[in-house]
Enzyme design. Sequence first.
Site, PDB file in Angstrom:
ATOM      1  N   LYS A 131      -6.203   2.158  -5.052  1.00 23.90           N
ATOM      2  CA  LYS A 131      -5.093   1.377  -5.666  1.00 23.90           C
ATOM      3  C   LYS A 131      -5.077   1.551  -7.219  1.00 23.90           C
ATOM      4  O   LYS A 131      -6.051   1.843  -7.898  1.00 23.90           O
ATOM      5  CB  LYS A 131      -5.517  -0.318  -5.437  1.00 23.90           C
ATOM      6  CG  LYS A 131      -5.251  -0.438  -3.939  1.00 23.90           C
ATOM      7  CD  LYS A 131      -4.461  -1.907  -3.761  1.00 23.90           C
ATOM      8  CE  LYS A 131      -4.219  -2.408  -2.508  1.00 23.90           C
ATOM      9  NZ  LYS A 131      -2.912  -1.927  -2.176  1.00 23.90           N
ATOM     10  N   ASP A 160      -2.033   3.992  -4.089  1.00 22.30           N
ATOM     11  CA  ASP A 160      -1.189   2.988  -3.885  1.00 22.30           C
ATOM     12  C   ASP A 160      -0.649   2.137  -4.926  1.00 22.30           C
ATOM     13  O   ASP A 160      -1.742   1.536  -5.568  1.00 22.30           O
ATOM     14  CB  ASP A 160      -1.702   1.826  -2.513  1.00 22.30           C
ATOM     15  CG  ASP A 160      -0.655   0.996  -2.330  1.00 22.30           C
ATOM     16  OD1 ASP A 160      -0.899   0.195  -1.378  1.00 22.30           O
ATOM     17  OD2 ASP A 160       0.479   0.800  -2.761  1.00 22.30           O
ATOM     18  N   GLU A 186       1.992   5.700  -2.645  1.00 20.88           N
ATOM     19  CA  GLU A 186       2.583   4.546  -2.001  1.00 20.88           C
ATOM     20  C   GLU A 186       3.489   3.361  -3.211  1.00 20.88           C
ATOM     21  O   GLU A 186       2.632   3.205  -4.135  1.00 20.88           O
ATOM     22  CB  GLU A 186       1.697   3.799  -1.313  1.00 20.88           C
ATOM     23  CG  GLU A 186       2.329   2.966  -0.287  1.00 20.88           C
ATOM     24  CD  GLU A 186       0.944   2.512   0.559  1.00 20.88           C
ATOM     25  OE1 GLU A 186       0.145   3.347   1.316  1.00 20.88           O
ATOM     26  OE2 GLU A 186       0.747   1.317   0.962  1.00 20.88           O
ATOM     27  N   ASP A 211       6.466   1.250   1.102  1.00 23.21           N
ATOM     28  CA  ASP A 211       5.483   0.206   1.719  1.00 23.21           C
ATOM     29  C   ASP A 211       6.516  -1.132   1.547  1.00 23.21           C
ATOM     30  O   ASP A 211       6.797  -1.813   2.308  1.00 23.21           O
ATOM     31  CB  ASP A 211       4.307   0.095   1.065  1.00 23.21           C
ATOM     32  CG  ASP A 211       3.214  -0.786   1.996  1.00 23.21           C
ATOM     33  OD1 ASP A 211       2.230  -1.037   1.291  1.00 23.21           O
ATOM     34  OD2 ASP A 211       3.610  -1.314   2.943  1.00 23.21           O
ATOM     35  N   LYS A 235       3.645  -1.992   8.639  1.00 30.36           N
ATOM     36  CA  LYS A 235       2.611  -2.783   8.708  1.00 30.36           C
ATOM     37  C   LYS A 235       3.123  -3.686   9.743  1.00 30.36           C
ATOM     38  O   LYS A 235       4.291  -4.834   9.758  1.00 30.36           O
ATOM     39  CB  LYS A 235       2.771  -3.960   7.448  1.00 30.36           C
ATOM     40  CG  LYS A 235       1.739  -3.012   6.516  1.00 30.36           C
ATOM     41  CD  LYS A 235       1.647  -4.012   5.009  1.00 30.36           C
ATOM     42  CE  LYS A 235       0.870  -3.410   3.968  1.00 30.36           C
ATOM     43  NZ  LYS A 235       0.837  -2.188   3.721  1.00 30.36           N
TER      44      LYS A 235
END
EC number: 4.2.1.113
Length: 311
Positions: A131, A160, A186, A211, A235
């Site tokens: 991240k 991400d 992402e 995302d 997701k």
Amino acid sequence: MRFEFRPYSRAFNPPLLTCHGVWRIRRGIIVRLSDESGVGFGEIAPLDWFGSERVEDAIAFCQSLPSQIDRSLIRAIPADLPACQFGFESALPSVSRLETPRMSALLPPGERACQGWETLWQQGYRTFKWKIGVNAIGDELKTLKQLAEWLPNNAKLRLDANAGLTVEQAHQWLEAGDTYNIEFIEQPLPVDQFETMVALSQQYATTIALDESVATLRQLQTCYDHGWRGIFVIKPAIAGSPARLRQFCQQHSIDAVFSSVFETAIAREAGLNLAAELSCGDRAVGYGTTHWFTDLVTENFEELWQRLSPC
Ligand SMILES: O=C(O)CCC(=O)C1=CC=C[C@@H](O)[C@@H]1C(=O)O
Ligand SMILES: [Mg+2]
């Protein structure tokens, strides 16, 4: 069939750090459907900051239902309750488990990633997600350089940003992605900067994955219709009806990466089944991280159910 539900609330261990702050508690609902043919479990695990309903909305919806429901009620769950659509539909009898797809693991945030990757490598992971936007970009770019030097050549690294970068920072990260052969970045920018992300996706070799922009089926369809052909992070637990997700993936051969919402074993199994069935590429799925609450990571769903207090 008989309908019962039990809300849960569990602390992450460790808490999850993103550019938006610290996520400490995962709240959700386990759904139990039973009739003469047997028992099925589903999980409602909302991410309202991604665009699904709030946990409170899902609890209110469950409280509004009678103790006996049928499939027509499940089919009629509205699109503004996507996590409920997923949870109830997953509780219905479905295909048995397909083989488990290759998984990616979440690295610790910041420079702890440089130590954290080895343990995960020894556990068999070859794809890692880190991240970014958590610390200052200068520090994180230094850490990326270090990571890229230490990771074996056959490792894959994905970043991400959780929609937290400025356009200038997105350029810096995409340039770094080209330098270090990053698998994808992402959601570099906020959802309302779709056109800018389309433009960026044409400027760099590093692929961009949406995302937060494609969290629900409605958003997925909109971004596809507006020309997105980069990666779609799916997701399943917040996308909506698995049947409608299946229809979308079978109609459009998209480059999809299936991803968890840090749920219990119940939604994880349903999500992994959909990933095994619907993934057409060979991208690792984002279900490796075990930010879990140990007592709800059991394959015995009846046991998991018993650990929750009736409401
Ligand atoms: O996709 C993965 O590798 C793991 C899941 C994951 O990273 C996330 C799950 C839920 C919310 C977010 O913090 C995060 C994401 O943005 O993808
Ligand atoms: Mg993400």
